[in-house]
Design an enzyme around this catalytic site. Structure first.
Site, PDB file in Angstrom:
ATOM      1  N   HIS A 159       0.840  -1.212   0.000  1.00  0.00           N
ATOM      2  CA  HIS A 159       0.000   0.000   0.000  1.00  0.00           C
ATOM      3  C   HIS A 159       0.864   1.246   0.000  1.00  0.00           C
ATOM      4  N   TRP A 209      10.114   1.764   2.844  1.00  0.00           N
ATOM      5  CA  TRP A 209      10.514   3.054   2.272  1.00  0.00           C
ATOM      6  C   TRP A 209      10.413   4.181   3.295  1.00  0.00           C
ATOM      7  N   GLN A 250      22.272  30.027 -29.447  1.00  0.00           N
ATOM      8  CA  GLN A 250      20.827  30.152 -29.212  1.00  0.00           C
ATOM      9  C   GLN A 250      20.231  28.927 -28.515  1.00  0.00           C
ATOM     10  N   GLY A 266      27.541  18.991 -20.672  1.00  0.00           N
ATOM     11  CA  GLY A 266      28.142  17.917 -21.460  1.00  0.00           C
ATOM     12  C   GLY A 266      28.603  16.779 -20.564  1.00  0.00           C
ATOM     13  N   GLU A 317       5.725  11.354  -0.905  1.00  0.00           N
ATOM     14  CA  GLU A 317       4.742  12.368  -0.469  1.00  0.00           C
ATOM     15  C   GLU A 317       3.629  12.534  -1.492  1.00  0.00           C
ATOM     16  N   HIS A 365       3.576  12.062  -8.723  1.00  0.00           N
ATOM     17  CA  HIS A 365       3.186  13.069  -9.711  1.00  0.00           C
ATOM     18  C   HIS A 365       1.743  12.810 -10.193  1.00  0.00           C
TER      19      HIS A 365
HETATM   20  P1  TGC Z   1     -10.092  10.026   0.795  1.00  0.00           P
HETATM   21  O1  TGC Z   1     -11.395   9.286   0.864  1.00  0.00           O
HETATM   22  O2  TGC Z   1      -9.906  11.077  -0.244  1.00  0.00           O
HETATM   23  O3  TGC Z   1      -9.782  10.690   2.216  1.00  0.00           O
HETATM   24  C1  TGC Z   1      -9.883   9.961   3.427  1.00  0.00           C
HETATM   25  C2  TGC Z   1     -10.143  10.952   4.540  1.00  0.00           C
HETATM   26  O4  TGC Z   1      -9.018  11.830   4.664  1.00  0.00           O
HETATM   27  C3  TGC Z   1      -9.432  13.187   4.430  1.00  0.00           C
HETATM   28  N1  TGC Z   1      -8.346  13.820   3.702  1.00  0.00           N
HETATM   29  C4  TGC Z   1      -7.488  14.659   4.275  1.00  0.00           C
HETATM   30  N2  TGC Z   1      -7.431  15.175   5.506  1.00  0.00           N
HETATM   31  C5  TGC Z   1      -6.432  16.020   5.791  1.00  0.00           C
HETATM   32  N3  TGC Z   1      -5.501  16.349   4.891  1.00  0.00           N
HETATM   33  C6  TGC Z   1      -5.507  15.844   3.630  1.00  0.00           C
HETATM   34  N4  TGC Z   1      -4.536  16.138   2.765  1.00  0.00           N
HETATM   35  C7  TGC Z   1      -6.537  14.964   3.265  1.00  0.00           C
HETATM   36  N5  TGC Z   1      -6.870  14.286   2.136  1.00  0.00           N
HETATM   37  C8  TGC Z   1      -7.964  13.582   2.427  1.00  0.00           C
HETATM   38  C9  TGC Z   1     -10.706  13.074   3.640  1.00  0.00           C
HETATM   39  O5  TGC Z   1     -11.503  14.222   3.800  1.00  0.00           O
HETATM   40  C10 TGC Z   1     -11.335  11.852   4.266  1.00  0.00           C
HETATM   41  O6  TGC Z   1     -11.872  12.216   5.529  1.00  0.00           O
HETATM   42  P2  TGC Z   1     -13.203  11.518   6.081  1.00  0.00           P
HETATM   43  O7  TGC Z   1     -13.448  12.211   7.361  1.00  0.00           O
HETATM   44  O8  TGC Z   1     -14.244  11.768   5.022  1.00  0.00           O
HETATM   45  O9  TGC Z   1     -12.864  10.060   6.228  1.00  0.00           O
HETATM   46  O10 TGC Z   1      -8.929   8.942   0.742  1.00  0.00           O
HETATM   47  P3  TGC Z   1      -8.495   7.946  -0.415  1.00  0.00           P
HETATM   48  O11 TGC Z   1      -8.240   6.622   0.236  1.00  0.00           O
HETATM   49  O12 TGC Z   1      -9.437   8.006  -1.589  1.00  0.00           O
HETATM   50  O13 TGC Z   1      -7.051   8.507  -0.849  1.00  0.00           O
HETATM   51  C11 TGC Z   1      -6.871   9.775  -1.371  1.00  0.00           C
HETATM   52  C12 TGC Z   1      -5.418   9.979  -1.795  1.00  0.00           C
HETATM   53  C13 TGC Z   1      -5.030   9.064  -2.943  1.00  0.00           C
HETATM   54  C14 TGC Z   1      -5.320  11.418  -2.247  1.00  0.00           C
HETATM   55  C15 TGC Z   1      -4.478   9.739  -0.598  1.00  0.00           C
HETATM   56  O14 TGC Z   1      -4.530   8.427  -0.165  1.00  0.00           O
HETATM   57  C16 TGC Z   1      -3.051  10.105  -0.890  1.00  0.00           C
HETATM   58  O15 TGC Z   1      -2.672  11.261  -0.727  1.00  0.00           O
HETATM   59  N6  TGC Z   1      -2.173   9.127  -1.313  1.00  0.00           N
HETATM   60  C17 TGC Z   1      -0.751   9.363  -1.468  1.00  0.00           C
HETATM   61  C18 TGC Z   1       0.003   8.705  -0.332  1.00  0.00           C
HETATM   62  C19 TGC Z   1       1.173   9.502   0.103  1.00  0.00           C
HETATM   63  O16 TGC Z   1       1.337  10.667  -0.181  1.00  0.00           O
HETATM   64  N7  TGC Z   1       2.037   8.865   0.897  1.00  0.00           N
HETATM   65  C20 TGC Z   1       3.172   9.544   1.448  1.00  0.00           C
HETATM   66  C21 TGC Z   1       3.849   8.698   2.499  1.00  0.00           C
HETATM   67  S1  TGC Z   1       4.940   9.624   3.540  1.00  0.00           S
HETATM   68  C22 TGC Z   1       6.249  10.000   2.568  1.00  0.00           C
HETATM   69  O17 TGC Z   1       6.301   9.755   1.405  1.00  0.00           O
HETATM   70  C23 TGC Z   1       7.341  10.698   3.251  1.00  0.00           C
HETATM   71  S2  TGC Z   1       8.716  11.033   2.290  1.00  0.00           S
HETATM   72  C24 TGC Z   1       9.354  12.221   3.266  1.00  0.00           C
HETATM   73  C25 TGC Z   1      10.715  12.675   2.952  1.00  0.00           C
HETATM   74  O18 TGC Z   1      11.668  11.853   2.975  1.00  0.00           O
HETATM   75  O19 TGC Z   1      10.858  13.927   2.750  1.00  0.00           O
HETATM   76  P1  FAD Z   2       2.493   2.826  -6.158  1.00  0.00           P
HETATM   77  O1  FAD Z   2       1.423   3.373  -5.297  1.00  0.00           O
HETATM   78  O2  FAD Z   2       2.557   1.348  -6.339  1.00  0.00           O
HETATM   79  O3  FAD Z   2       2.394   3.529  -7.577  1.00  0.00           O
HETATM   80  C1  FAD Z   2       3.073   3.014  -8.730  1.00  0.00           C
HETATM   81  C2  FAD Z   2       2.656   3.865  -9.936  1.00  0.00           C
HETATM   82  O4  FAD Z   2       1.242   3.763 -10.123  1.00  0.00           O
HETATM   83  C3  FAD Z   2       2.967   5.357  -9.724  1.00  0.00           C
HETATM   84  O5  FAD Z   2       3.392   5.921 -10.939  1.00  0.00           O
HETATM   85  C4  FAD Z   2       1.610   5.933  -9.332  1.00  0.00           C
HETATM   86  O6  FAD Z   2       1.485   7.303  -9.707  1.00  0.00           O
HETATM   87  C5  FAD Z   2       0.651   5.062 -10.136  1.00  0.00           C
HETATM   88  N1  FAD Z   2      -0.676   5.007  -9.516  1.00  0.00           N
HETATM   89  C6  FAD Z   2      -0.987   4.583  -8.271  1.00  0.00           C
HETATM   90  N2  FAD Z   2      -2.302   4.716  -8.064  1.00  0.00           N
HETATM   91  C7  FAD Z   2      -2.828   5.254  -9.186  1.00  0.00           C
HETATM   92  C8  FAD Z   2      -4.140   5.652  -9.586  1.00  0.00           C
HETATM   93  N3  FAD Z   2      -5.167   5.539  -8.752  1.00  0.00           N
HETATM   94  N4  FAD Z   2      -4.306   6.148 -10.831  1.00  0.00           N
HETATM   95  C9  FAD Z   2      -3.260   6.291 -11.670  1.00  0.00           C
HETATM   96  N5  FAD Z   2      -2.009   5.937 -11.368  1.00  0.00           N
HETATM   97  C10 FAD Z   2      -1.800   5.435 -10.123  1.00  0.00           C
HETATM   98  N6  FAD Z   2       6.706   6.615   2.916  1.00  0.00           N
HETATM   99  C11 FAD Z   2       6.475   6.804   4.243  1.00  0.00           C
HETATM  100  O7  FAD Z   2       5.428   6.441   4.773  1.00  0.00           O
HETATM  101  N7  FAD Z   2       7.412   7.426   5.010  1.00  0.00           N
HETATM  102  C12 FAD Z   2       8.597   7.847   4.524  1.00  0.00           C
HETATM  103  O8  FAD Z   2       9.418   8.422   5.262  1.00  0.00           O
HETATM  104  C13 FAD Z   2       8.876   7.622   3.137  1.00  0.00           C
HETATM  105  N8  FAD Z   2      10.090   7.970   2.621  1.00  0.00           N
HETATM  106  C14 FAD Z   2      10.383   7.610   1.322  1.00  0.00           C
HETATM  107  C15 FAD Z   2      11.697   7.786   0.854  1.00  0.00           C
HETATM  108  C16 FAD Z   2      12.023   7.401  -0.448  1.00  0.00           C
HETATM  109  C17 FAD Z   2      13.445   7.538  -0.912  1.00  0.00           C
HETATM  110  C18 FAD Z   2      11.026   6.884  -1.302  1.00  0.00           C
HETATM  111  C19 FAD Z   2      11.366   6.518  -2.722  1.00  0.00           C
HETATM  112  C20 FAD Z   2       9.742   6.694  -0.832  1.00  0.00           C
HETATM  113  C21 FAD Z   2       9.408   7.031   0.489  1.00  0.00           C
HETATM  114  N9  FAD Z   2       8.139   6.785   1.025  1.00  0.00           N
HETATM  115  C22 FAD Z   2       7.873   6.994   2.347  1.00  0.00           C
HETATM  116  C23 FAD Z   2       7.153   6.050   0.215  1.00  0.00           C
HETATM  117  C24 FAD Z   2       6.406   6.924  -0.791  1.00  0.00           C
HETATM  118  O9  FAD Z   2       5.499   7.770  -0.173  1.00  0.00           O
HETATM  119  C25 FAD Z   2       5.734   5.992  -1.789  1.00  0.00           C
HETATM  120  O10 FAD Z   2       6.752   5.422  -2.584  1.00  0.00           O
HETATM  121  C26 FAD Z   2       4.701   6.692  -2.646  1.00  0.00           C
HETATM  122  O11 FAD Z   2       3.595   7.108  -1.881  1.00  0.00           O
HETATM  123  C27 FAD Z   2       4.210   5.821  -3.822  1.00  0.00           C
HETATM  124  O12 FAD Z   2       3.913   4.537  -3.414  1.00  0.00           O
HETATM  125  P2  FAD Z   2       4.529   3.267  -4.205  1.00  0.00           P
HETATM  126  O13 FAD Z   2       5.982   3.484  -4.331  1.00  0.00           O
HETATM  127  O14 FAD Z   2       4.046   2.052  -3.520  1.00  0.00           O
HETATM  128  O15 FAD Z   2       3.926   3.363  -5.658  1.00  0.00           O
END
Ligand code: TGC
Ligand code: FAD
Length: 391
Positions: free
Chosen positions: A143, A169, A287, A347, A371, A374
């Site tokens: 997930h 991750w 250019q 280059g 986070e 794209h």
């Molecule tokens: P969805 O049904 O849209 O929402 C569920 C509930 O959450 C509420 N909500 C939010 N609340 C606060 N802030 C937000 N940004 C919110 N977005 C949604 C929403 O209102 C709802 O509330 P309720 O009360 O109705 O239940 O949820 P969904 O399951 O359809 O998913 C929506 C989606 C795809 C946008 C969301 O799951 C998402 O953003 N997915 C991306 C996951 C992601 O960003 N993961 C990041 C992991 S952490 C990380 O990568 C750290 S890297 C850090 C580093 O090294 O710098």
């Molecule tokens: P997937 O969700 O499997 O997605 C694979 C591809 O499918 C992507 O191109 C995506 O855009 C596409 N896709 C997915 N769903 C859809 C859709 N509905 N429609 C169209 N296209 C879709 N996570 C944490 O919790 N904490 C951290 O500190 C953290 N640090 C990280 C550090 C690094 C270096 C990296 C690489 C990742 C980190 N992450 C962390 C995880 C990161 O948040 C996830 O990699 C990211 O959310 C995407 O999940 P995934 O890699 O499983 O890709």
């Protein structure tokens, strides 16, 4: 690596819009990056190691919790100062900015917003001082973009919760002292728990072999019947909205950070193009190279203005999730494209560690994915303008 002679582009005189405090904070961070990050970062990226000795310096410049109130050890700054700190740190390296943004927005923020007063007093001052380092566990092996499907779960026992599952991750996990872990209770509701290193059954193996964010430590969080004390639950908010709320704050910081990486690539390419002679003239006189450089400064300027306005909205508590998504998506994509173009201007030299461009380019391949990818950010904008979620 060459000496750091970075000069920041400011084509539309954005400095006129910053307060004296913004400029002080930004310039102090810029000097710190030149002194402490630039001389060492290439070597650490090459050996794929996080430079742990910089943690106390990051704390001293206020990069751990810039907007956390001073009463809890934070710097008590506004959101634009927070953004400028992230911009300057990522100008040095996205992996170092990762450490600062995870600590601030994904560890300190949830404790501040969803924690008890006891939890705030216990953890925030030490996190601000860099005495404790945190990580954030949301993503799982099955997930990523869909964290709502998470399988990590906890069960209520007499005097503790029993936690089982795995996160993947996770930035900083290999050396973090505490982890903010998102897991489902027996009713399937998501809650945040503070898990501490040393709890039996909790391990954090490092993920090796990354070609991106090599100076940042990434790993797993494994929970095998971990007994988490009941006072470690974050009681203030539950449901998926709780972790997503933290992401808003971190994504905002990344929108600023990506501008820093882009500015560094542009500045390096511009300087190189003016010095490098081919066919009897600097390549900057050609250019095709001017087209690349002119498009870069145009895109950087647009991103600076977009993000400054977002900062004003954030200061007024009016920035929406969708507005933050737009800036994160736009700016990281912009920075990645600029890194690729800048690399070409240099280059063959562009592929070496003598210059920062290739490292930025590889780092940004993670930033465009973490986070929220794209694609996911585009879908957040799509859902916002149509009212029809297409995830
Ligand atoms: P969805 O049904 O849209 O929402 C569920 C509930 O959450 C509420 N909500 C939010 N609340 C606060 N802030 C937000 N940004 C919110 N977005 C949604 C929403 O209102 C709802 O509330 P309720 O009360 O109705 O239940 O949820 P969904 O399951 O359809 O998913 C929506 C989606 C795809 C946008 C969301 O799951 C998402 O953003 N997915 C991306 C996951 C992601 O960003 N993961 C990041 C992991 S952490 C990380 O990568 C750290 S890297 C850090 C580093 O090294 O710098
Ligand atoms: P997937 O969700 O499997 O997605 C694979 C591809 O499918 C992507 O191109 C995506 O855009 C596409 N896709 C997915 N769903 C859809 C859709 N509905 N429609 C169209 N296209 C879709 N996570 C944490 O919790 N904490 C951290 O500190 C953290 N640090 C990280 C550090 C690094 C270096 C990296 C690489 C990742 C980190 N992450 C962390 C995880 C990161 O948040 C996830 O990699 C990211 O959310 C995407 O999940 P995934 O890699 O499983 O890709």
């Amino acid at each position: 690596m060459k000496p750091d002679v970075f000069e920041a582009p400011d084509y539309y005189h954005l400095d006129d819009l910053f307060s004296e405090e913004h400029l002080l904070v930004r310039d102090a961070t810029r000097q710190w990056v030149k002194r402490e990050i630039s001389p060492i970062i290439e070597a650490y990226a090459q050996k794929a190691e996080f430079p742990k000795q910089i943690l106390s310096g990051l704390a001293e410049i206020g990069a751990f919790g810039p907007y956390i109130p001073e009463a809890y050890g934070g710097a008590g700054l506004d959101q634009i100062s927070y953004g400028l700190i992230m911009q300057e740190i990522e100008r040095g390296d996205s992996g170092i900015r990762s450490t600062a943004s995870v600590q601030s927005s994904l560890v300190m923020y949830p404790i501040l917003k969803y924690g008890t007063e006891e939890q705030r007093q216990k953890y925030l001052p030490k996190l601000a001082a860099g005495e404790l380092i945190g990580c954030f566990g949301l993503t799982e092996p099955n997930h990523g973009s869909n964290p709502g499907g998470m399988e990590t779960k906890f069960k209520e026992m007499d005097d503790h919760y029993l936690l089982n599952g795995a996160k993947l991750w996770i930035s900083n996990s290999p050396f973090a002292d505490i982890a903010i872990v998102w897991a489902k209770n027996e009713d399937g509701r998501i809650h945040g728990l503070i898990v501490e290193r040393g709890m039996e059954g909790f391990s954090t193996p490092e993920t090796h072999g990354k070609w991106s964010l090599r100076a940042s430590a990434t790993g797993e969080l494994i929970f095998d019947n971990v007994k988490v004390p009941k006072e470690n639950l974050l009681p203030g908010k539950n449901g998926l909205g709780a972790p997503l709320g933290c992401l808003d704050s971190a994504r905002y910081g990344i929108a600023w950070g990506a501008i820093g990486a882009a500015m560094d690539c542009y500045d390096t390419a511009l300087r190189y193009a003016k010095e490098r002679i081919q066919f009897g003239k600097p390549i900057a006189a050609k250019q095709l190279q001017q087209k690349k450089l002119a498009e870069m400064i145009t895109e950087i300027t647009k991103a600076q203005l977009l993000t400054f306005r977002l900062g004003q909205l954030k200061n007024e508590d009016r920035a929406t999730t969708a507005q933050i998504s737009m800036a994160k998506r736009n700016n990281v994509d912009m920075a990645l494209k600029i890194a690729r173009e800048a690399r070409q201007i240099l280059g063959a030299m562009g592929i070496t560690g003598d210059y920062s461009i290739m490292r930025h380019m590889m780092n940004l391949e993670s930033v465009v994915t973490y986070e929220g990818t794209h694609d996911i950010h585009l879908l957040i904008t799509g859902a916002d303008i149509t009212g029809l979620p297409a995830f």
